[in-house]
Write a protein that holds these residues in place. Structure first.
Motif: not given
Length: 494
Positions: A241-259
């Motif tokens: 199972l993959g639990i894809c919770d958008p709340l968990n990606t809010r901590t990503m720095p901009s550089a990590v979002h990009a890459s």
């Protein structure tokens, strides 16, 4: 007296068809026509007729594939659904869970939610938090040795692709504790043995929006001794199972979002343009040997193209504004969609070439990553060659390359087919530049012309993905090396 011809019954027609197939006289294009067009399924273009041939020995190593198989993890998507994970393990009957994460994610709310969920259900767990970003074979081995004495009956991965891939391999080698590490590693660097048993339940909670590892049966790492990036790929490796919770990606720095988003971009483009499944050789002699990466197929196409559309629309927004939660949420969904697409169709040149780029890093350290050692993030290593790659592959299927260019906003109504690769290449380069702060070619990563030969030799062993590359000679000979050399030289700057 005139003879009367009796029409065959349905049963007789079925028997006749089976005899034709088994005799080797079927001329179905997916088996016999090497020039069959990519865009259509072979069954939609039946041959004009059959001619009976003398039976000849069949070289199974040259038989083309005739079927594709779709496999993906179950996916749960929604803000706040991480808190359900304890109930999921209770429903699975798990008693001892190995939680896999890294030192950064260990401090985040996702891990807090996980711990609270497990404790609410009274489920015992142990945490392994030493996962390495862009894992090496030795870091994987250390994780496996940590898990073995605990003897978990289930695994939980909380983090990015490196964490999820590490958890997959901990699961594999605790299920096969006596296996040699190279037994399951992709050939030719390893033995490429199939995974013949069902693994323990694994739930993946991604905290980045990129790898799609929560859906796939693939785990990637550096094989240090060989100076090559490789991995293990089999359907039995995919999470339960993959639990894809958008709340968990809010901590990503901009550089990590990009890459991370660049990885999604290339996953979708490569799986969309991979050779069609019915052109892949060899056809497996047993379904267990059918590779996870099969070539483009009608189902993976749907996921890949939608992931591309979402990435082009939302990635610039997610990079520009860390508080654009709509864009972040849609990028997480795009990563998962692309994971289903490439997890079945496969990737090709961008990824095959990225592995030596990462493992032969001349000293580049990407801004925005909290590490003390040089690092080329996976998405960066993949995207840096993309303009060169799709310029090269354009002639293999102009229609698909033009359809991709149209997603980037190009008016393709007057574009000639022989310009498809160049048009997509230019649209892609413009998109990458628009993201800002992205290295515009291998030179920006510190590579020079003297490094090209090493990069070529590091790409050659990536047979699992190169065999899906359109326009590439995959014989392993001089022609393939010349093509790869030209691609790396073209990718020096854009």
């Amino acid at each position: 007296m005139a003879s009367i011809r009796v029409a065959p019954t349905r049963a007789q027609r079925a028997v006749n068809l089976l005899r034709a197939v088994n005799s080797g006289t079927s001329s179905c294009p997916c088996h016999s026509n090497p020039q069959h067009h990519h865009n259509a399924h072979p069954s939609l273009n039946p041959p004009a007729g059959n001619r009976r041939r003398l039976a000849t020995p069949v070289d199974t190593s040259r038989q083309k594939e005739y079927a594709f198989e779709m496999a993906a993890s179950s996916i749960r998507f929604g803000p706040g659904c991480t808190k359900e994970v304890g109930m999921d393990f209770a429903n699975l009957g798990a008693k001892k869970v190995m939680v896999v994460t890294d030192n950064t994610v260990l401090q985040l709310d996702a891990m807090k939610q996980v711990a609270e969920g497990l404790e609410r259900e009274g489920i015992a767990y142990e945490v392994y938090s030493k996962t390495r970003v862009e894992p090496k074979d030795y870091s994987i081995r250390e994780a496996i040795e940590f898990a073995k004495p605990y003897a978990p009956d289930a695994f939980l991965a909380v983090g990015g692709g490196s964490v999820i891939d590490t958890a997959k391999l901990m699961n594999l080698y605790t299920t096969f504790p006596d296996a040699d590490f190279l037994d399951f590693v992709n050939a030719p660097l390893g033995k490429g043995m199939p995974i013949t048993a069902k693994l323990k339940p694994l739930i993946a909670v991604p905290t980045t929006a990129g790898t799609g590892s929560e859906t796939t049966g693939t785990a990637i790492f550096d094989l240090v001794e060989k100076k090559a990036k490789t991995g293990i790929a089999h359907r039995n490796l995919k999470p339960t199972l993959g639990i894809c919770d958008p709340l968990n990606t809010r901590t990503m720095p901009s550089a990590v979002h990009a890459s991370s988003g660049l990885d999604v971009l290339c996953h979708s483009l490569e799986s969309w343009t991979a050779i069609p499944y019915y052109e892949r050789i060899p056809r497996p002699t047993n379904p267990i040997n059918r590779p996870a990466y099969q070539g483009a197929n009608p189902i993976s196409d749907i996921f890949s193209l939608q992931a591309l559309r979402s990435t082009v629309k939302y990635l610039p927004r997610a990079v520009k504004d860390p508080d654009d939660f709509e864009a972040q949420s849609n990028m997480l969904l795009a990563a998962t969609l692309a994971g289903v697409g490439f997890g079945n169709a496969g990737v090709h040149l961008c990824h095959g070439m990225s592995y030596p780029i990462s493992s032969q890093n001349p000293g580049y350290q990407h801004a925005g990553y909290q590490v003390t050692t040089p690092i080329i993030p996976h998405g960066v290593s993949v995207a840096v060659t993309a303009p060169a790659v799709f310029k090269f592959t354009g002639a293999s299927n102009p229609e698909r390359h033009l359809a991709a260019a149209e997603v980037f906003g190009v008016d393709i109504s007057q574009v000639k087919k022989d310009s498809a690769g160049e048009v997509l290449s230019e649209a892609l380069a413009e998109f990458l530049v628009g993201l800002g702060d992205q290295p515009r070619g291998l030179k920006a990563l510190g590579f020079k012309n003297k490094h090209v030969e090493g990069l070529v030799e590091g790409t050659i062993p990536q047979a699992r993905v190169l065999m899906l590359a359109p326009s590439l000679d995959t014989s392993g000979g001089q022609e393939e090396r010349e093509q790869l050399r030209g691609l790396f030289e073209e990718a020096m700057e854009y």
